[in-house]
Every structure is written in structure tokens, then in C-alpha cells.
Design an enzyme around this catalytic site. Structure first.
Site, mmCIF file in Angstrom:
data_model
loop_
_atom_site.group_PDB
_atom_site.id
_atom_site.type_symbol
_atom_site.label_atom_id
_atom_site.label_comp_id
_atom_site.label_asym_id
_atom_site.label_seq_id
_atom_site.Cartn_x
_atom_site.Cartn_y
_atom_site.Cartn_z
ATOM 1 N N LYS A 223 49.593 55.099 31.487
ATOM 2 C CA LYS A 223 49.721 53.671 31.791
ATOM 3 C C LYS A 223 51.144 53.346 32.218
ATOM 4 C CE LYS A 223 46.287 52.071 28.446
ATOM 5 N NZ LYS A 223 46.077 51.070 27.388
ATOM 6 N N GLY B 193 44.460 46.613 32.924
ATOM 7 C CA GLY B 193 43.747 47.793 33.394
ATOM 8 C C GLY B 193 44.267 48.347 34.712
ATOM 9 N N ASN C 118 47.776 39.307 24.924
ATOM 10 C CA ASN C 118 47.780 38.377 26.050
ATOM 11 C C ASN C 118 48.313 37.033 25.571
ATOM 12 O OD1 ASN C 118 46.668 40.238 27.863
ATOM 13 N ND2 ASN C 118 44.633 39.838 27.049
ATOM 14 N N ARG D 45 48.298 33.940 26.602
ATOM 15 C CA ARG D 45 47.734 32.805 27.336
ATOM 16 C C ARG D 45 46.344 32.523 26.785
ATOM 17 N NH1 ARG D 45 43.991 36.103 29.768
ATOM 18 N NH2 ARG D 45 44.826 38.085 30.407
ATOM 19 N N VAL E 258 39.863 33.799 29.620
ATOM 20 C CA VAL E 258 38.616 33.353 30.251
ATOM 21 C C VAL E 258 37.534 33.151 29.190
ATOM 22 C CG1 VAL E 258 36.792 33.979 31.888
ATOM 23 C CG2 VAL E 258 39.167 34.588 32.398
ATOM 24 N N ARG F 242 29.906 35.757 32.694
ATOM 25 C CA ARG F 242 30.733 35.234 33.786
ATOM 26 C C ARG F 242 29.915 35.201 35.067
ATOM 27 N NH1 ARG F 242 36.844 37.668 33.141
ATOM 28 N NH2 ARG F 242 36.899 37.650 30.858
#
Lengths: 456, 80
Positions: free
Chosen positions: A161, A168, A293, A295, A298, A341
Site C-alpha cells: 500500500k 483502496g 476516515n 468525515r 456514504v 447504493r
């Protein structure tokens, strides 16, 4: 309520801008909406008290332009800026720019965003807080020799990574030392090109892992968790279906990972809504920290459905200065929620994007059904942004009840004029493994190879 | 000699180059073979190649790099 009459500036678009608008309005706030030239007709623009155009359709010249967005927010007389998800939501420079302009950023401090955005630093912070991490390289690897040496204690397979990466992007998998020798130089070059930073790290790859993440809310001092979500159904590392709580997780394991997540949020002085993402190895009952994360996500509505907490409203209140007004014991888990979604993509044609003009729209409703969307009849979907049209969320007494409600809600949903991913969810609902919750992060791609979606 | 038009099959953002560091797919005034890639259209964050359905010479781009296009817009003209 002290927020009544204050102005909130939405530096985002699409369904999340609508979601943030509704939370701000429910707090009695005035809403100013940023929009690109392509977004003048979007639903969030229609619902706002005022709109400010911030540039051409291309996101790089509008929603991603820090100076332009900050100036627009300041000139609009806003008191605070909500960044939504994506775009500038996890950009520390943007948060700093908003604060320098004398406005409140609805999110954590620029320092926290920067720290959690660096995957190596985030992993170190997780370890320090007692959060479980996968065996991996200690710190950045600058060359191949260091990577080969690190394999001795990590084992194989490993994920390669980028230290500056996320979501991802740019992840490579090495099953052998030969793979590693071939892939490290590629990964380094790509990371340098994509992020301006060639730093890499290695992490042991859990096979057949589930993706489980913990929602937290913090006020800078104290934090609580709002339980976990299971987001194992993914295509190209994008989540498509999310649930709360995670299927088959014991109360002890749930308690352990949620408490560890709160410890980390408090250790970094977290402010606002955040998510700690983990891989879960069901056979060993072990969690491994992936990233935090900084924030709203979704898939936040599934946590709202099982807890009754309005996360977007909460993050606004907290960041505007209100200390957390409840304790962990007040957060209760009730029933089971599922979100799918709905994207403007054709599942019968390789998920090809399919923008168009919406017609014949039928949105499902009823007990335990919620549809967060930016759609309205006659709306021409711009091709410049991601394909998310909305999210269908259902809540039932238990998972079986939620699955039944999802089935009914899918059948009641009509979106004409476009191709959407709704048929994918009809097909997944009919699958025995999905019904039993026997999924993992690689499940959906293999399943799609074996179960192509028929053209409608 | 006639002018042939090569159109975008998709709406989105048009790119004349495979990446910002590389030269354009087609040089101004150059020749285009039938089936050659003449540009990319980015639609909903995915990239799609635009191929010439007719070949010709003296190629001219009509759409600037990184500009919005709608389906059916003429991207390139050639003499054929």
C-alpha cells in the site's frame, strides 16, 4: 437552539448535499449551496436558501479548488462549512483554509485529518491506542530490500500500500517473494505519480475477510461509538451494500472493537463524526485496523437507523461548539438496517456508467424505509461526477425482517430514463449466501462472474 | 475531398491526451487511421476511448482538452 439563524455552506453536491441540507434546516440554519456550472439544477441547489457558483463542471476546477471554495464560503457570509464526503472532505489544507478564513470546519482539526490521512502515522496511532492492527511493516519502506526483510515477520500474502494512499487505490497483492520483487518498483512509481510520495508499507492480507467499521462521534475530548457496520459486499473496492449491526458478531467482540475505536478517537482528540475501518477475520475472531476516515460516510444512514441518532446533525452541533450531550450508555442498538447504493450504471453491461434524464420516478416509503437521493423527475444527471444516485435504506426488527423490507422496497422503486444498479440487488436478495450473511470482501466480484445480471 | 466528422459517443469531459504528460493522440494537421483512438471521454469517473470511425488527413480537434462534451459533439474533423 443556538444554531438557529446561523448559515451553513455546503461544499459538496449530489445526495450528500441534500442530506446535509436537511440536517442544517432541521437545526434552523440557513443553507448556502456551492454548485458548479453543471449543477445549477441539482436538488440540493433547489433546496438551498442561496447558491454560489464555484466554477466549471470539472471537479478539479470547482469542488476541488480550495481557494475558490473557501472564498465562496467566506463571501456568502456563512458561519461554517460542511465538506460532505469525497472532494475536499479529508483535505487538511482545506480545513485549515476554512479556519483561517474565520469559519468553522464541520469535521476534525486539520492536524487530525493530516495525521489520519498518512496511513503509516494512523497505524502507529492505532497501535498506541490499543487498536488491533494486522502484522505489517513498521513504518515506511523506502526500498525492496527493506520489503523483503519485513516479509520474514509478516508472512505472505501481503498487500503493498501507498503511505499517502487510501480508499483502496493502488493496492497490490504479493503471494510470493518474486511477486514482491516485481510489484514494489511499480507500486513505488505509481505512488510517486499519484500522491507525490513514493513511501510504501506492507500489511498481511487476511483472506476471505469481512469489512467491519465502527462509527464514532467525538467532541475533541470525549468520544462515543454508534456501533459497527458490515460493508463486505464490494465491487472494485467500492462498497455497494452495507448493514448494521455486523452479522454474527458476538456481543463480546462487538464490545471489544467498539471500545478500542472509542479509545483511539479520544487519543487523537477526535471532533465530529468519524469511522474506523477494519478487516475482520471470522475464523480467528480478530480485527485488523485499516484506516480512519475523518468525515461522514456514504453508508452512515444504517447506523442512524439502528441507533436513532442523526449523525449529520450531531457533527454540526459538535463542531459548532456543543459538547457531546449524551453518554455511551444512551446509545442503544435496535433492530437491523441495510443500505444499497443505487448507481447510474448498467449491471448487465459491465457496470457501464449511464447518465440520462430521470423520468417516471417512484420512491419507496413506509415504515422502516428511507431513500436518500438527489433525484427528481426531469433531472438531467451530469456525467462529470460519480454515479451515485441515492441510497435505499431499510430497518427491520432483525436481519430477516430487514431483508423482507428491502425486497418490498426494491419492487416499489422505479427510476426511468436511466440504467441503475437496482437489478443487482434484486439478484443478490435471491442468493442463499447473501441471505445467510456468508459474504466477504472478495465475494461480490466472484459472484458476478458466476451470476451475470440479465439485461432488462 | 470531403470533411469527415468524428463524434463523441458519450457525454463527459474530453481529453486529447492519454495523460497530462503525454502528447495528444492526434497531432494537429496529421493523419488519422480508421479505428485509431483520437481521445478519451471521462464519464462518471470512468474513462472511455473515442475511436475514429473514418480515417483521413489534416486532422483538427474541435474540442479543447479537458472540456465538457455531450454525446454527438464533433471532436475531430479530417479531410478524406
Amino acid at each position: 437552539m443556538a444554531l438557529s439563524g446561523k448559515t451553513l455552506f455546503i461544499a459538496n453536491r449530489g445526495e450528500i448535499a441534500v442530506r446535509v441540507n436537511r440536517a442544517a434546516k432541521s437545526l434552523g440554519m440557513r443553507v448556502v449551496q456551492a454548485c458548479s456550472e453543471a449543477d445549477r439544477d441539482m436538488l440540493a441547489a433547489r433546496l438551498a436558501d442561496a447558491c454560489v457558483e464555484i466554477g466549471p463542471p470539472q471537479a478539479a476546477k470547482s469542488y476541488l479548488d480550495i481557494e475558490r471554495v473557501t472564498t465562496a464560503a467566506k463571501d456568502s457570509g456563512a458561519d461554517c462549512v460542511h465538506p460532505g464526503y469525497g472532494f475536499l472532505s479529508e483535505n487538511a489544507d482545506f480545513a485549515a483554509s476554512v479556519e483561517a478564513g474565520g469559519l468553522v470546519f464541520i469535521g476534525p482539526s486539520p492536524e487530525t485529518i493530516r495525521r489520519m490521512g498518512d496511513k503509516v502515522e494512523a497505524r502507529a496511532a492505532a497501535k498506541a491506542a490499543g487498536v488491533p492492527t494486522a502484522p505489517g511493516s513498521e513504518g515506511r519502506l523506502e526500498d525492496l530490500d527493506a520489503a523483503v526483510a519485513a516479509i520474514e515477520h509478516i508472512g505472505l500474502p501481503v498487500m503493498i500500500k501507498a503511505a499517502a494512499g487510501g480508499g483502496g487505490r493502488g493496492i497490490r497483492v504479493a503471494h510470493t517473494i518474486e511477486d514482491l520483487k516485481r510489484l514494489i518498483p511499480q507500486a513505488q512509481a505509481e505512488a510517486k505519480a499519484a500522491f507525490g510520495d513514493g513511501g510504501l508499507y506492507l500489511e498481511y492480507m487476511v483472506e476471505n475477510a469481512r469489512h467491519i467499521e465502527v462509527q464514532v462521534l467525538g467532541d475533541g475530548k470525549r468520544a462515543v461509538h454508534v456501533f459497527e457496520r458490515d460493508c463486505s459486499l464490494q465491487r472494485r473496492r467500492q462498497k455497494v451494500w452495507e448493514e448494521a449491526p455486523a452479522i454474527g458478531l458476538s456481543d463480546a467482540s462487538r464490545q471489544r472493537i467498539c471500545a478500542a475505536s472509542v479509545a483511539m478517537a479520544e487519543a487523537v482528540g477526535y471532533r465530529g463524526a468519524g469511522t474506523l475501518e477494519y478487516l475482520y477475520d471470522g475464523t480467528r475472531d480478530e480485527f485488523y485496523f485499516l484506516e480512519m476516515n475523518t468525515r461522514i460516510q456514504v453508508e452512515h444512514p444504517v447506523s442512524e437507523m439502528v441507533s436513532g441518532i442523526d449523525l449529520v446533525e450531531a457533527m454540526i452541533r459538535i463542531c459548532m461548539g456543543e459538547p457531546l450531550w449524551f453518554d455511551q450508555g444512551d446509545v442503544r442498538l435496535s433492530g437491523h438496517a441495510i443500505e444499497v447504493r443505487v448507481n447510474a450504471e448498467d449491471p448487465a453491461n459491465g457496470f457501464m456508467p449511464f447518465p440520462g434524464v430521470v423520468s417516471g420516478l417512484d420512491i419507496p416509503n413506509g415504515q422502516g424505509v428511507r431513500f436518500d437521493t438527489m433525484l427528481y423527475d426531469g433531472y438531467a444527471i451530469p456525467p462529470f461526477y460519480d454515479s451515485l444516485l441515492g441510497k435505499l435504506i431499510v430497518h427491520g426488527d432483525d436481519r430477516a425482517d430487514a431483508l423482507r423490507r428491502l425486497n418490498a422496497a426494491l419492487k416499489a422503486t422505479r427510476i426511468g430514463g436511466l440504467k441503475t444498479t437496482l437489478p443487482l440487488y434484486q439478484a443478490l436478495l435471491a442468493d442463499g449466501d447473501v441471505a445467510a450473511g456468508r459474504t466477504h470482501t472478495q465475494f461480490l466480484e466472484h459472484w458476478l462472474d458466476a451470476n451475470p445480471i440479465a439485461a432488462e | 475531398m470531403t470533411t469527415k466528422e468524428i463524434r463523441s459517443p458519450l457525454p463527459g469531459t474530453f481529453y486529447r491526451r492519454p495523460s497530462p504528460e503525454e502528447p495528444p493522440f492526434i497531432e494537429d494537421g496529421g493523419a488519422v487511421a480508421e479505428g485509431a483512438v483520437v481521445g478519451l471521454v471521462e464519464v462518471m469517473k470512468t474513462f472511455h476511448e473515442v475511436k475514429a470511425d473514418a480515417g483521413g488527413t489534416n486532422a483538427r480537434y474541435l474540442i479543447e482538452n479537458e472540456q465538457p462534451v455531450t454525446a454527438g459533439d464533433v471532436i475531430l474533423e479530417v479531410d478524406g
